[in-house]
Write an enzyme that holds these catalytic residues in place. Structure first.
Site, PDB file in Angstrom:
ATOM      1  N   TYR A  34       0.849  -1.187   0.000  1.00 36.21           N
ATOM      2  CA  TYR A  34       0.000   0.000   0.000  1.00 36.21           C
ATOM      3  C   TYR A  34       0.889   1.242   0.000  1.00 36.21           C
ATOM      4  O   TYR A  34       1.882   1.302   0.741  1.00 36.21           O
ATOM      5  CB  TYR A  34      -0.905   0.017   1.227  1.00 36.21           C
ATOM      6  N   LYS A 217     -17.218  -8.414   2.543  1.00 35.93           N
ATOM      7  CA  LYS A 217     -16.863  -8.684   1.145  1.00 35.93           C
ATOM      8  C   LYS A 217     -15.775  -9.745   1.049  1.00 35.93           C
ATOM      9  O   LYS A 217     -14.820  -9.755   1.832  1.00 35.93           O
ATOM     10  CB  LYS A 217     -16.395  -7.388   0.474  1.00 35.93           C
ATOM     11  N   LYS A 219     -12.974 -11.626  -1.627  1.00 33.43           N
ATOM     12  CA  LYS A 219     -12.235 -11.552  -2.880  1.00 33.43           C
ATOM     13  C   LYS A 219     -12.390 -12.859  -3.652  1.00 33.43           C
ATOM     14  O   LYS A 219     -12.194 -13.954  -3.097  1.00 33.43           O
ATOM     15  CB  LYS A 219     -10.756 -11.291  -2.617  1.00 33.43           C
ATOM     16  N   ASP A 248     -15.883  -9.636  -4.953  1.00 27.03           N
ATOM     17  CA  ASP A 248     -15.037  -8.711  -5.710  1.00 27.03           C
ATOM     18  C   ASP A 248     -14.020  -9.487  -6.541  1.00 27.03           C
ATOM     19  O   ASP A 248     -13.133 -10.139  -5.998  1.00 27.03           O
ATOM     20  CB  ASP A 248     -14.319  -7.776  -4.734  1.00 27.03           C
ATOM     21  N   ASN A 250     -11.978  -8.061  -8.921  1.00 24.79           N
ATOM     22  CA  ASN A 250     -10.827  -7.243  -9.307  1.00 24.79           C
ATOM     23  C   ASN A 250     -10.453  -7.406 -10.773  1.00 24.79           C
ATOM     24  O   ASN A 250      -9.288  -7.631 -11.117  1.00 24.79           O
ATOM     25  CB  ASN A 250      -9.631  -7.529  -8.408  1.00 24.79           C
ATOM     26  N   GLU A 274     -18.459  -7.159  -7.790  1.00 32.16           N
ATOM     27  CA  GLU A 274     -17.637  -5.973  -8.034  1.00 32.16           C
ATOM     28  C   GLU A 274     -16.560  -6.228  -9.078  1.00 32.16           C
ATOM     29  O   GLU A 274     -15.908  -7.282  -9.057  1.00 32.16           O
ATOM     30  CB  GLU A 274     -17.000  -5.560  -6.706  1.00 32.16           C
ATOM     31  N   GLU A 300     -13.875   1.376  -8.989  1.00 37.10           N
ATOM     32  CA  GLU A 300     -12.594   1.413  -8.289  1.00 37.10           C
ATOM     33  C   GLU A 300     -11.459   1.824  -9.219  1.00 37.10           C
ATOM     34  O   GLU A 300     -10.578   2.597  -8.849  1.00 37.10           O
ATOM     35  CB  GLU A 300     -12.300   0.051  -7.669  1.00 37.10           C
ATOM     36  N   ASP A 323     -13.768   6.731  -6.379  1.00 36.94           N
ATOM     37  CA  ASP A 323     -12.763   6.855  -5.319  1.00 36.94           C
ATOM     38  C   ASP A 323     -12.036   8.190  -5.486  1.00 36.94           C
ATOM     39  O   ASP A 323     -11.410   8.446  -6.516  1.00 36.94           O
ATOM     40  CB  ASP A 323     -11.774   5.694  -5.418  1.00 36.94           C
ATOM     41  N   HIS A 350     -15.083   3.164  -3.224  1.00 40.05           N
ATOM     42  CA  HIS A 350     -13.895   2.380  -2.916  1.00 40.05           C
ATOM     43  C   HIS A 350     -12.993   3.274  -2.079  1.00 40.05           C
ATOM     44  O   HIS A 350     -12.904   4.480  -2.330  1.00 40.05           O
ATOM     45  CB  HIS A 350     -13.180   1.960  -4.201  1.00 40.05           C
ATOM     46  N   GLY A 352      -9.440   3.779  -1.275  1.00 38.33           N
ATOM     47  CA  GLY A 352      -7.995   3.728  -1.333  1.00 38.33           C
ATOM     48  C   GLY A 352      -7.347   4.536  -0.226  1.00 38.33           C
ATOM     49  O   GLY A 352      -6.195   4.301   0.135  1.00 38.33           O
TER      50      GLY A 352
END
Length: 416
Positions: A34, A217, A219, A248, A250, A274, A300, A323, A350, A352
């Site tokens: 991150y 949620k 993944k 989600d 991605n 998502e 996102e 976002d 979203h 971030g």
């Protein structure tokens, strides 16, 4: 009399944070770092504006370099004068002739723009001595729209129509302000990161429910679709039929894969699925929405107001996940929220920013624009690095009261 506050210098900081034990992992980013490209605005007073853009690793430095270039557009400006017609300055930054070719209005340049824009709003709120949500909700419709750039929206949401939309929501403001006392509902996005074991997911679901979260949620997006289905069934079983569950992907699936897997996930009654396929492919999402009657959450990785405009008009977007640390900051977030309100598409950002800035923006969206107070994503992994971390209690964000947008970070050294 209001004190003049002049922006003397804009600086960038490259701040990165290692995550542990699979936290933050998804189908694409299996070992994320991150990172924040931070813009700091030094002034001729003790006040400092702080804005963030979010990235996932070494590309963060490139965003910081872009900040150092674009920030010249606001250096030397007095903050109240700047924000009185910020839409004009925003457009000049977004269309800087030396950088526009690199976008336009997407990628590194747009992320740098987000950090600078957010720093301006943060400084403005600090100058007023109020939290960002209070600053925004107290603005007149005319003052608010003057902070926005309506380029390419003239055909669908001209400035005068945006003003009327805001004015038309005034009747319900008093009742909607109750959200300040009750807190804004959150959902736990950390129960099921991609690299988590089944055992850890079970523990996290149970812990989330114990902490008051009724929504969470998981993944998905594995190479083996059966893996996704099994884990999704596990979450539903542990959380129960009454829990609100989201999945989600991605962006991991092709359209045929998305149609197949979403048809199966639909049986588990998801609140949304998502980012099922490539974030720029409006027509694929339209085809998916036609083929499978399941709500889609998108945004996102949508970089700007024009692509949001296309998605909103397309009819395939059930939930708007714009976002403010990916699009061009608070200014563009508000514009997109206005268009989403016109089309009655709820905004569930979203985060971030880990919810630091968005806790202010969802309050504004609900109170001023009349968006429903649905959910705000909660990711706790960077709480310790913020001076005033978002506080979630019994599954709800408590209203922030400190001046600014809650983006100030503690000093942190990262070696790279």
């Amino acid at each position: 009399m209001r004190k003049s506050i002049v922006i003397k210098k804009g600086l960038s900081s490259d701040m990165r944070f290692d995550l542990k034990d699979g936290a933050g992992s998804d189908a694409v980013h299996t070992s994320p770092v991150y990172a924040y490209a931070v813009c700091k605005l030094a002034t001729d007073t003790e006040l400092e504006g702080v804005g963030l853009a979010f990235t996932l690793g070494s590309g963060n430095k490139i965003v910081c370099d872009a900040i150092e270039y674009l920030v010249k557009h606001i250096e030397g400006k007095e903050i109240y004068e700047l924000m009185s017609d910020f839409g004009t300055t925003y457009k000049k930054m977004a269309d800087d002739p030396n950088f526009r070719w690199l976008g336009p209005h997407k990628g590194v340049v747009q992320l740098a723009l987000a950090a600078i824009v957010n720093a301006c709003y943060d400084l403005w709120a600090k100058a007023e001595g109020v939290p960002l949500w209070k600053l925004l909700t107290d603005l007149s419709p005319e003052q608010l729209v003057n902070t926005l750039d309506f380029s390419y929206y003239e055909d669908i949401l001209p400035k005068h129509e945006a003003i009327e939309l805001i004015k038309n929501q005034k009747a319900g403001i008093a009742s909607r302000e109750n959200i300040i006392k009750t807190g804004y509902p959150g959902y736990d996005t950390s129960i099921g990161w991609f690299n988590y074991s089944d055992e850890k997911i079970i523990q996290n679901v149970e812990a989330a429910m114990d902490n008051g979260f009724a929504a969470m949620k998981l993944k998905v997006g594995a190479q083996n679709a059966a893996h996704d289905i099994r884990r999704a069934e596990l979450v539903r079983k542990v959380a129960g039929d009454q829990a609100t569950i989201m999945f989600d992907a991605n962006q991991q699936w092709t359209l045929p894969q998305a149609i197949d897997i979403c048809s199966k996930l639909k049986e588990l009654n998801p609140f949304w699925i998502e980012e099922p396929t490539h974030p720029d492919d409006v027509f694929a999402h339209m085809a998916l929405a036609k083929a499978v009657d399941v709500p889609l959450a998108l945004g996102e990785h949508v970089p700007n107001k024009v692509i949001f405009k296309n998605f909103i008009q397309s009819g395939c977007m059930s939930f708007n996940q714009v976002d403010a640390v990916r699009v061009g900051g608070v200014s563009e977030f508000i514009l997109i929220s206005l268009l989403s309100r016109k089309y009655n598409i709820p905004v569930v950002p979203h985060v971030g920013d880990m919810g630091q800035i968005h806790q202010h923006l969802v309050l504004f969206n609900h109170i001023t624009l009349g968006h429903p107070a649905l959910l705000l994503e909660y990711i706790p992994h960077l709480r310790e690095y913020f001076k005033s971390p978002a506080i979630v209690k019994d599954g709800k964000y408590l209203t922030p009261l400190e001046p600014g947008m809650s983006a100030d970070l503690l000093q942190y050294e990262y070696s790279y």
